[in-house]
Write a protein that holds these residues in place. Sequence first.
Motif, PDB file in Angstrom:
ATOM      1  N   ASP A   1       0.864  -1.170   0.000  1.00  0.00           N
ATOM      2  CA  ASP A   1       0.000   0.000   0.000  1.00  0.00           C
ATOM      3  C   ASP A   1       0.902   1.222   0.000  1.00  0.00           C
ATOM      4  O   ASP A   1       1.499   1.566   1.009  1.00  0.00           O
ATOM      5  CB  ASP A   1      -0.894  -0.010   1.250  1.00  0.00           C
ATOM      6  N   GLY A   2       1.015   1.878  -1.166  1.00  0.00           N
ATOM      7  CA  GLY A   2       1.861   3.056  -1.275  1.00  0.00           C
ATOM      8  C   GLY A   2       1.077   4.237  -1.809  1.00  0.00           C
ATOM      9  O   GLY A   2      -0.013   4.079  -2.363  1.00  0.00           O
ATOM     10  N   ASP A   3       1.637   5.414  -1.659  1.00  0.00           N
ATOM     11  CA  ASP A   3       1.007   6.615  -2.206  1.00  0.00           C
ATOM     12  C   ASP A   3       1.115   6.655  -3.719  1.00  0.00           C
ATOM     13  O   ASP A   3       0.238   7.179  -4.401  1.00  0.00           O
ATOM     14  CB  ASP A   3       1.663   7.869  -1.622  1.00  0.00           C
TER      15      ASP A   3
ATOM     16  N   VAL B   1       6.857   7.762   0.594  1.00  0.00           N
ATOM     17  CA  VAL B   1       7.950   8.714   0.432  1.00  0.00           C
ATOM     18  C   VAL B   1       7.677   9.875   1.378  1.00  0.00           C
ATOM     19  O   VAL B   1       6.646  10.540   1.282  1.00  0.00           O
ATOM     20  CB  VAL B   1       8.064   9.205  -1.019  1.00  0.00           C
ATOM     21  N   LEU B   2       8.585  10.099   2.309  1.00  0.00           N
ATOM     22  CA  LEU B   2       8.390  11.103   3.356  1.00  0.00           C
ATOM     23  C   LEU B   2       8.961  12.463   2.981  1.00  0.00           C
ATOM     24  O   LEU B   2       8.525  13.491   3.505  1.00  0.00           O
ATOM     25  CB  LEU B   2       9.052  10.617   4.655  1.00  0.00           C
ATOM     26  N   LYS B   3       9.933  12.467   2.067  1.00  0.00           N
ATOM     27  CA  LYS B   3      10.610  13.710   1.723  1.00  0.00           C
ATOM     28  C   LYS B   3      11.308  13.529   0.387  1.00  0.00           C
ATOM     29  O   LYS B   3      11.747  12.422   0.049  1.00  0.00           O
ATOM     30  CB  LYS B   3      11.632  14.059   2.821  1.00  0.00           C
ATOM     31  N   ASN B   4      11.382  14.592  -0.388  1.00  0.00           N
ATOM     32  CA  ASN B   4      12.059  14.547  -1.678  1.00  0.00           C
ATOM     33  C   ASN B   4      12.917  15.796  -1.808  1.00  0.00           C
ATOM     34  O   ASN B   4      12.374  16.904  -1.943  1.00  0.00           O
ATOM     35  CB  ASN B   4      11.039  14.466  -2.818  1.00  0.00           C
ATOM     36  N   ALA B   5      14.224  15.651  -1.734  1.00  0.00           N
ATOM     37  CA  ALA B   5      15.096  16.820  -1.787  1.00  0.00           C
ATOM     38  C   ALA B   5      16.492  16.426  -2.247  1.00  0.00           C
ATOM     39  O   ALA B   5      17.286  15.916  -1.463  1.00  0.00           O
ATOM     40  CB  ALA B   5      15.172  17.498  -0.417  1.00  0.00           C
ATOM     41  N   MET B   6      16.780  16.632  -3.532  1.00  0.00           N
ATOM     42  CA  MET B   6      18.143  16.431  -4.021  1.00  0.00           C
ATOM     43  C   MET B   6      18.968  17.666  -3.693  1.00  0.00           C
ATOM     44  O   MET B   6      18.504  18.800  -3.876  1.00  0.00           O
ATOM     45  CB  MET B   6      18.135  16.198  -5.535  1.00  0.00           C
ATOM     46  N   THR B   7      20.165  17.478  -3.195  1.00  0.00           N
ATOM     47  CA  THR B   7      20.948  18.596  -2.675  1.00  0.00           C
ATOM     48  C   THR B   7      22.247  18.822  -3.444  1.00  0.00           C
ATOM     49  O   THR B   7      22.828  17.900  -4.018  1.00  0.00           O
ATOM     50  CB  THR B   7      21.292  18.380  -1.192  1.00  0.00           C
ATOM     51  N   ARG B   8      22.679  20.070  -3.422  1.00  0.00           N
ATOM     52  CA  ARG B   8      24.006  20.465  -3.879  1.00  0.00           C
ATOM     53  C   ARG B   8      24.470  21.574  -2.950  1.00  0.00           C
ATOM     54  O   ARG B   8      23.710  22.497  -2.652  1.00  0.00           O
ATOM     55  CB  ARG B   8      23.965  20.943  -5.331  1.00  0.00           C
TER      56      ARG B   8
ATOM     57  N   ASP C   1       8.690   8.323  -7.192  1.00  0.00           N
ATOM     58  CA  ASP C   1       8.164   7.973  -5.864  1.00  0.00           C
ATOM     59  C   ASP C   1       7.793   6.493  -5.807  1.00  0.00           C
ATOM     60  O   ASP C   1       8.076   5.795  -4.824  1.00  0.00           O
ATOM     61  CB  ASP C   1       6.936   8.821  -5.532  1.00  0.00           C
ATOM     62  N   ALA C   2       7.128   6.020  -6.860  1.00  0.00           N
ATOM     63  CA  ALA C   2       6.705   4.621  -6.892  1.00  0.00           C
ATOM     64  C   ALA C   2       7.906   3.681  -6.889  1.00  0.00           C
ATOM     65  O   ALA C   2       7.898   2.634  -6.223  1.00  0.00           O
ATOM     66  CB  ALA C   2       5.825   4.362  -8.117  1.00  0.00           C
ATOM     67  N   LEU C   3       8.942   4.031  -7.649  1.00  0.00           N
ATOM     68  CA  LEU C   3      10.150   3.203  -7.656  1.00  0.00           C
ATOM     69  C   LEU C   3      10.780   3.173  -6.274  1.00  0.00           C
ATOM     70  O   LEU C   3      11.225   2.116  -5.797  1.00  0.00           O
ATOM     71  CB  LEU C   3      11.139   3.734  -8.686  1.00  0.00           C
ATOM     72  N   ALA C   4      10.823   4.325  -5.599  1.00  0.00           N
ATOM     73  CA  ALA C   4      11.372   4.379  -4.244  1.00  0.00           C
ATOM     74  C   ALA C   4      10.566   3.498  -3.299  1.00  0.00           C
ATOM     75  O   ALA C   4      11.135   2.781  -2.457  1.00  0.00           O
ATOM     76  CB  ALA C   4      11.400   5.816  -3.739  1.00  0.00           C
ATOM     77  N   GLU C   5       9.240   3.523  -3.410  1.00  0.00           N
ATOM     78  CA  GLU C   5       8.390   2.685  -2.557  1.00  0.00           C
ATOM     79  C   GLU C   5       8.627   1.206  -2.828  1.00  0.00           C
ATOM     80  O   GLU C   5       8.658   0.382  -1.896  1.00  0.00           O
ATOM     81  CB  GLU C   5       6.924   3.045  -2.780  1.00  0.00           C
ATOM     82  N   ALA C   6       8.814   0.851  -4.098  1.00  0.00           N
ATOM     83  CA  ALA C   6       9.061  -0.552  -4.446  1.00  0.00           C
ATOM     84  C   ALA C   6      10.398  -1.025  -3.888  1.00  0.00           C
ATOM     85  O   ALA C   6      10.501  -2.133  -3.324  1.00  0.00           O
ATOM     86  CB  ALA C   6       9.029  -0.723  -5.969  1.00  0.00           C
ATOM     87  N   ILE C   7      11.436  -0.210  -4.031  1.00  0.00           N
ATOM     88  CA  ILE C   7      12.753  -0.595  -3.524  1.00  0.00           C
ATOM     89  C   ILE C   7      12.733  -0.706  -2.005  1.00  0.00           C
ATOM     90  O   ILE C   7      13.298  -1.647  -1.427  1.00  0.00           O
ATOM     91  CB  ILE C   7      13.822   0.409  -3.989  1.00  0.00           C
TER      92      ILE C   7
END
Length: 402
Positions: free
Chosen positions: A82-84, A122-129, A367-373
């Motif tokens: 059960d994912g978002d 997925v609780l947070k999404n933030a790619m950083t530099r 997001d879906a790929l992250a939930e699957a992994i």
Amino acid sequence: MDTDALVDAVRDGELRLHELEAHADADTAAAARRRIVADAADTSLETVGEYAFPADDAEPNIENMVGAAQVPMGVVGPLAVDGDAIDGEPYLPLATTEGALVASVNRGCASMTAAGGATARVLKNAMTRAPVFRVAGVAEASETAAWVRDNVESLASAAEATTSHGELRDVTPYVVGDNVFLRFAYDTKDAMGMNMATIATEAACEVVEAETPAELVALSGNLCSDKKPAAVNSVEGRGRTVAADVVLPGSVVEEYFGTTPAAIAEANTRKNLVGSAKAGSLGFNAHAANTVAAAFLATGQDIAQVVEGANAITTADVRDGDLYASLTLASLEVGTVGGGTKLPTQAEALDVVGVRGGGDPAGSNADALAEAIATAALGGELSLLGALASNHLASAHEELGR
């Protein structure tokens, strides 16, 4: 030029290895390069040359191509979760050379299916530099940091002008003496987004230099932190911060792992929590990196970022005789567009999960790929903890001939 002519040109010093594509198509260039390397090493690269896609397709991903490394690929699942963002119960391809890994992860996933499925978010999404600037001292550092805090919108305008997808979410200043680090955090939608963040940050840095005393020293100051173990990623996250959990009835634990919820919970506490703390580890898990690396190889992710993917904490508790288990990955950097996701094999693997290309809404496929992994990695955690709690780890590897 044909293959023979290219080989002769290199041997005569007329061309360098990286110049061959300027004189022939990509497959011919790869064949010539392969022959030169094979002759120099007195070996055969016949299997290396048996790749199943036009070499042109790989030009954005590789230089001096000679062929392809073929890694066995298996699947785990179907993943009952059960994912978002995840849709249905997909299989997840895993590419690895480690025997017993796919079987172990699959056993854990099967146990979760028997329990009615896992939950993932997925609780947070933030790619950083995080560039580093030079200032005269702490007074200028304070001035620069204050200006940045007050002008994030101006920096966002400059950064977002370089991309049609990325959004600047935050900029956090860090001061160390005469050094000012600015950790830019972006929503990169369905792209992993490292290149996007780098280009956008470069534009924002020009504004910082124009408006403050700070002078840019390096576009990456290692506070990002990319492809290195780092506490900042464990705490603040990088890429997707994603969690999965499940409640396994005691009967399911017994059936699939031959042990009890209490035994698995104790093994997790003593191994993953106490043992990891004593070791000074940034990852408090059994082997989450195993599943992350195999999924990255299969789906075209930046494989080196498995370093951050190992930033994960596994918990396990007994609840009314059942087992509650969770896995939280602080910095899982994944995308479904760009980079290696365009390669034919990896694109097919993404099709298996149902997340190839951009999602609707933007970001939903990644997001879906992250939930699957995360779900599969939780299955791997359960299986290994179960094997340890039941003293079956060595015998399982022996049985599978590994």
